[in-house]
Write a protein that holds these residues in place. Structure first.
Motif, PDB file in Angstrom:
ATOM      1  N   MET A  11       0.828  -1.209   0.000  1.00 42.84           N
ATOM      2  CA  MET A  11       0.000   0.000   0.000  1.00 42.84           C
ATOM      3  C   MET A  11       0.861   1.257   0.000  1.00 42.84           C
ATOM      4  O   MET A  11       0.512   2.251  -0.650  1.00 42.84           O
ATOM      5  CB  MET A  11      -0.948  -0.006   1.191  1.00 42.84           C
ATOM      6  N   ARG A  12       1.979   1.239   0.708  1.00 44.53           N
ATOM      7  CA  ARG A  12       2.885   2.396   0.681  1.00 44.53           C
ATOM      8  C   ARG A  12       3.390   2.655  -0.736  1.00 44.53           C
ATOM      9  O   ARG A  12       3.424   3.786  -1.207  1.00 44.53           O
ATOM     10  CB  ARG A  12       4.059   2.136   1.631  1.00 44.53           C
ATOM     11  N   PHE A  42      11.550   0.079  -3.626  1.00 38.72           N
ATOM     12  CA  PHE A  42      12.396   0.691  -2.603  1.00 38.72           C
ATOM     13  C   PHE A  42      11.888   2.075  -2.197  1.00 38.72           C
ATOM     14  O   PHE A  42      11.800   2.414  -1.021  1.00 38.72           O
ATOM     15  CB  PHE A  42      13.826   0.872  -3.123  1.00 38.72           C
ATOM     16  N   ASN A  43      11.602   2.901  -3.193  1.00 39.99           N
ATOM     17  CA  ASN A  43      11.546   4.347  -2.960  1.00 39.99           C
ATOM     18  C   ASN A  43      10.180   5.000  -3.120  1.00 39.99           C
ATOM     19  O   ASN A  43      10.027   6.180  -2.818  1.00 39.99           O
ATOM     20  CB  ASN A  43      12.541   5.047  -3.900  1.00 39.99           C
ATOM     21  N   SER A  44       9.175   4.289  -3.609  1.00 38.18           N
ATOM     22  CA  SER A  44       7.859   4.902  -3.772  1.00 38.18           C
ATOM     23  C   SER A  44       7.308   5.341  -2.414  1.00 38.18           C
ATOM     24  O   SER A  44       7.319   4.582  -1.442  1.00 38.18           O
ATOM     25  CB  SER A  44       6.893   3.911  -4.424  1.00 38.18           C
ATOM     26  N   GLY A  45       6.840   6.581  -2.363  1.00 32.24           N
ATOM     27  CA  GLY A  45       6.286   7.123  -1.129  1.00 32.24           C
ATOM     28  C   GLY A  45       7.327   7.658  -0.162  1.00 32.24           C
ATOM     29  O   GLY A  45       6.968   8.173   0.898  1.00 32.24           O
ATOM     30  N   THR A  46       8.595   7.564  -0.503  1.00 31.42           N
ATOM     31  CA  THR A  46       9.649   8.032   0.400  1.00 31.42           C
ATOM     32  C   THR A  46      10.008   9.480   0.074  1.00 31.42           C
ATOM     33  O   THR A  46       9.495  10.078  -0.882  1.00 31.42           O
ATOM     34  CB  THR A  46      10.912   7.158   0.287  1.00 31.42           C
ATOM     35  N   LEU A  47      10.931  10.035   0.846  1.00 32.33           N
ATOM     36  CA  LEU A  47      11.317  11.436   0.646  1.00 32.33           C
ATOM     37  C   LEU A  47      12.065  11.643  -0.664  1.00 32.33           C
ATOM     38  O   LEU A  47      12.000  12.723  -1.242  1.00 32.33           O
ATOM     39  CB  LEU A  47      12.190  11.906   1.819  1.00 32.33           C
TER      40      LEU A  47
END
Length: 965
Positions: free
Chosen positions: A318-319, A355-360
């Motif tokens: 989901m994230r 890895f990186n979806s939804g991250t800064l």
């Protein structure tokens, strides 16, 4: 057959063995312990393994034979192999039972080919076991000691019933062959008094894992035990799976808030309706994971704060979905839609996206392609761009064809150029130095066109001999071959080599245009008007290409003209290279770095029951691809770009690369052998459907969001679809194109739709290796054949026993799945062919990669390529490689219109049945054989029957690639 006996003179045995042991670095491994048979826990001392092995060699070869330097070196290598295998099974430290260590010694001897020594060792173990049993029978049975555990800082008796209940819940619903009691017994064998409670749970996971080879469904029991540990780590308490249905909904909003507070997640995620999204999570999908998939996610994907995981599997999906829905109007509805295709394993985004979806810092793209200019500023700017792109986890493809050759005149200094090779050494070292944010090695593939005067030295870059200052051991290389060269090879003509500083326009020319210019330059060179210049026999250069490919695994064979002639974007640029994994074919220039965004459809999930067995489920495939294309298109706008030229290019053309995985799994379900015409037909029809629905989905997105900005003038705009562009290739080549043109879907309707609505994306399809994401969803990678029906798969999470569940189901049905079959599969390294009692139709269905003639791989790939607007990562497997076989295979690839090929994986013919999982040999690149002709290829195989190229499933990381996955 000898058994191991203690020599009459202990000093003799111990003297030789101890000397071998001293070669093993480190006397004690502080984070590891051994549980002895009496329950005592002692430090792990690797030198004791060396002593035991040397005793085994002494028993077979005698003191004089075992004292040789080669035996001592063998013992050292085998001991290191055993220690590495043990440590990989418990990367964070832990305890091993003495029997587990001895099992690994036995396995190491067998895999190393020391069958006589291994048998002596087995007989010795059996004799010692009988002696212990006889001694125990004479003694009074001792009272079973009470095991204590340390839980929450308190010492208390182990709650055995609670442990049994946990393991019973892990095997629930997995069938009568997956039992709790063997896991319980193995778990207890690996416990000791005073063991920490977390070690009890780890022991249960490892106990279940040991049973996977007896029945592949034990992998799900192992995964469920791991889930229990993950739940406890993330939630701070033990939670049953049944409770997770409610707990997920309340946990999810708190998880997002914690991730934002820890500066891991984008604060924008807090603006979603988190309660609605939490309620949409489906806890039952946690049970889909096999052990390899869940362990991979746990080790490398789940978010953590100070090494403590805060992310659970469904929250992870989901994230990722939320990160891809940030710019949607109804973000919650789209996030749930994206979550559904991810969590069901119908589609999986590539690793950078996961890895990186939804991250800064949402670096979601998989690969970048650049072209390097012929000036010092441009060269070092390109190397700097490599470093920046590599820092944020991108796989790189560099075109170096423009850089002038060795001996070329340098006008500014009136000197001579050192050529392209010294710069490639810098590229190699940059990839090592900038190791993707400390997560994994940087990775780059450098391309050079066949007419470049430095091509012969370029071919030798990966050799283990010669001047090491002109070698690049960490970088991948690929040939960028024009059709004219292949014609000269076919017609036994001569080939001219130039410096690009003398023929600068050849770099941007292709097809007939290239041929006209090249012939004119040859005439000028013959008149002495172009220097430096060299003439070679085309066949000799082709032979050297194939010889180096066999010896070093590089450079890969890729074809310039089909990549350009069939490119939808030929009106606005030139494809100068492919990428790290050879599936991307996008334009590059001094102002544009090509970017591609990848994800793959799980083909095995898109079959349904038909009147005569399984068939392709077109309705479901269309639904999945429509959602997947939207997700991939969203990546372009959300992505973080480390280099402006990459951002400009991606927003301008909006290319994506939808691929497939689980092709082999689909064939199993369809009951179709890989080496068959039926498999070729399925490759054709399944890829036709994937491409058809992807192009349709991109056209639908164009209606909703607008066409990509350079659409006007493209092949799409001109009504030329990828299937039509084969005719363009045939016209430009003037022959040498033999491609099946059959079709089953209504391409005229699609052509009319695109003429009306346009396209959202310049390119839509590319088949990546999918090495890591296929592990996550539990299918065979990409379009790969099965590598071994019972094998050990290695990645950065350790070593995992993988058993072909389709095969086991068939063998159970036939009453053939038993301990003897397991031993036979181990002995023959996952191959069924030497096992007489297996029916021939089963042998054909479950042939492994090296048991399939490479022409079947090429034929299936050719049927896919006719539909694809980019390319595919096509590994070639070859048992008994010879010059003739290599020559025929790669010529067939060219004639069938393939754009690129990837790794060549070879094994000697006499060892084809004993090669699929030989640890170490498959991951080693041997020294290059002498000679440069095709005879050297055949000679190398005869001299060294072990695999000649590194058996890695992709190029980024050894052994688990993630750049394009």
């Amino acid at each position: 057959m000898q058994t191991i006996q203690m020599p009459n003179s202990p000093a003799t045995a111990h003297g030789v063995a101890a000397e071998a042991a001293r070669a093993i670095s480190g006397s004690v491994l502080p984070n590891y312990q051994i549980i002895r048979r009496n329950g005592a826990v002692v430090p792990f001392e690797p030198n004791k393994i060396a002593v035991a092995m040397m005793k085994a060699f002494l028993a077979v070869h005698g003191p004089q034979g075992a004292a040789s330097a080669s035996v001592r070196e063998t013992v050292e290598q085998l001991t290191q192999t055993v220690v590495r295998a043990l440590m990989r099974s418990r990367p964070g430290g832990g305890t091993f039972h003495i029997e587990d260590v001895q099992d690994q010694v036995e396995l190491g001897l067998m895999r190393g080919g020391h069958h006589e020594v291994a048998r002596a060792y087995v007989l010795y173990r059996e004799r010692r076991a009988q002696e212990r049993a006889a001694k125990a029978a004479q003694q009074q049975p001792a009272a079973q000691p009470v095991l204590h555990v340390i839980d929450g800082g308190e010492r208390r008796p182990l709650d055995l019933e609670r442990l049994r209940a946990l393991i019973a819940s892990a095997v629930e619903g997995l069938g009568p062959d997956v039992q709790a009691e063997p896991i319980v017994a193995e778990t207890l064998r690996n416990l000791y008094d005073g063991v920490p409670m977390e070690e009890v749970h780890k022991a249960a996971i490892l106990a279940a894992r040991t049973k996977i080879e007896t029945d592949p469904d034990y992998t799900y029991a192992t995964a469920r035990l791991l889930l229990h540990t993950i739940y406890k780590e993330a939630l701070g308490e033990e939670v049953t799976h049944a409770q997770m249905r409610e707990r997920y909904a309340e946990y999810f909003p708190a998880f997002i808030k914690k991730g934002v507070q820890a500066e891991l997640l984008n604060p924008e995620l807090l603006t979603f309706d988190l309660e609605r999204l939490g309620a949409a999570l489906k806890a039952e999908r946690d049970l889909q994971f096999d052990y390899l998939g869940l362990q991979t996610l746990y080790d490398r994907y789940f978010l953590h704060v100070r090494k403590q995981r805060i992310e659970l599997p469904q929250a992870f999906f989901m994230r990722v979905a939320m990160g891809l829905a940030l710019n949607e109007i109804d973000r919650e509805a789209r996030a749930i839609e994206f979550y559904e295709v991810l969590s069901s394993f119908d589609f999986m985004s590539s690793t950078p996206t996961l890895f990186n979806s939804g991250t800064l810092r949402s670096q979601l793209s998989s690969c970048y392609l650049t072209t390097v200019p012929d000036d010092l500023d441009g060269i070092y700017e390109a190397i700097k761009e490599n470093a920046l792109l590599s820092k944020f986890a991108g796989g790189l493809g560099n075109d170096w064809t423009r850089v002038r050759a060795l001996g070329s005149h340098i006008k500014g200094t009136n000197g001579e150029s050192q050529g392209v090779v010294p710069f490639l050494k810098v590229v190699n070292d940059t990839a090592v130095a900038v190791n993707q944010g400390g997560k994994r090695k940087g990775a780059v593939c450098c391309y050079l066109e066949t007419w470049h005067l430095d091509i012969e030295e370029f071919l030798e870059l990966r050799k283990n001999t010669g001047d090491d200052r002109r070698r690049t051991h960490d970088m991948n290389t690929a040939n960028w071959i024009p059709d004219l060269f292949m014609k000269r090879v076919m017609e036994d003509g001569e080939w001219s080599l130039f410096s690009p500083s003398s023929v600068p326009d050849l770099h941007d020319r292709y097809g007939r245009d290239f041929e006209t210019a090249y012939l004119a330059y040859e005439e000028k060179a013959a008149r002495g008007e172009i220097k430096p210049y060299k003439k070679v026999r085309a066949v000799d250069l082709w032979r050297k290409m194939l010889t180096m490919l066999f010896e070093t695994g590089h450079p890969w064979i890729t074809f310039k003209d089909p990549c350009n002639i069939r490119s939808p974007q030929q009106h606005v640029g030139v494809v100068h290279s492919s990428n790290l994994c050879t599936e991307i074919t996008l334009n590059t220039s001094d102002t544009e770095i090509a970017v591609c965004n990848l994800g793959s459809v799980n083909l095995a999930q898109h079959l349904k029951d038909g009147p005569n067995g399984k068939v392709l489920d077109h309705d479901k495939l269309k639904r999945t691809i429509t959602v997947a294309m939207r997700m991939l298109d969203n990546v372009i706008d959300i992505n973080y770009y480390a280099v402006k030229k990459a951002r400009d290019s991606n927003l301008r053309h909006r290319p994506v690369g939808l691929g497939i995985m689980g092709f082999q799994d689909a064939l199993y379900q369809l009951r179709i052998p890989y080496a068959s015409q039926a498999a070729v037909e399925f490759a054709d029809q399944s890829m036709e459907a994937v491409c058809y629905y992807a192009y349709w989905a991109s056209s639908d997105l164009a209606v909703e969001r607008g066409r990509y900005s350079t659409y006007r003038g493209s092949l799409w705009d001109r009504g030329i679809l990828p299937i039509d562009s084969i005719d363009l290739l045939a016209q430009e080549r003037g022959g040498y194109v033999e491609v099946d043109r059959s079709r089953t879907l209504d391409w005229d309707a699609l052509r009319a739709k695109i003429a009306r609505d346009g396209m959202r994306n310049s390119n839509c399809i590319a088949i990546a290796p999918t090495a890591t994401i296929s592990n996550i969803v539990g299918v065979d990678a990409s379009i790969e054949p099965c590598f071994g029906n019972l094998s050990v798969k290695s990645n950065l999470s350790g070593e995992f026993t993988v058993v072909n569940s389709y095969l086991v189901k068939d063998l159970k049905r036939l009453g053939l799945w038993d301990e003897v079959m397991i031993m036979d599969l181990k002995h023959f390294d996952g191959s069924l062919l030497p096992i007489d009692r297996v029916p021939q139709d089963i042998k054909e269905l479950y042939r492994t990669a090296f048991e399939i003639e490479p022409r079947w791989l090429v034929e299936a790939a050719a049927r896919r390529q006719k539909w694809i607007d980019q390319a595919q990562s096509l590994n070639i497997y070859m048992a008994g490689a010879s010059g003739k076989k290599l020559d025929e295979t790669y010529k067939l690839a060219w004639i069938r219109g393939l754009k690129t090929t990837y790794y060549l994986r070879t094994v000697g013919a006499t060892h084809a049945e004993k090669s699929t999982v030989r640890s170490g040999a498959l991951n080693a690149v041997p020294n290059a054989s002498s000679g440069t002709g095709m005879a050297a290829v055949a000679g190398a195989v005869a001299a060294d029957p072990t695999p000649a190229t590194d058996i890695k499933f992709c190029a980024l990381d050894d052994p688990g690639c993630e750049a394009c996955q």
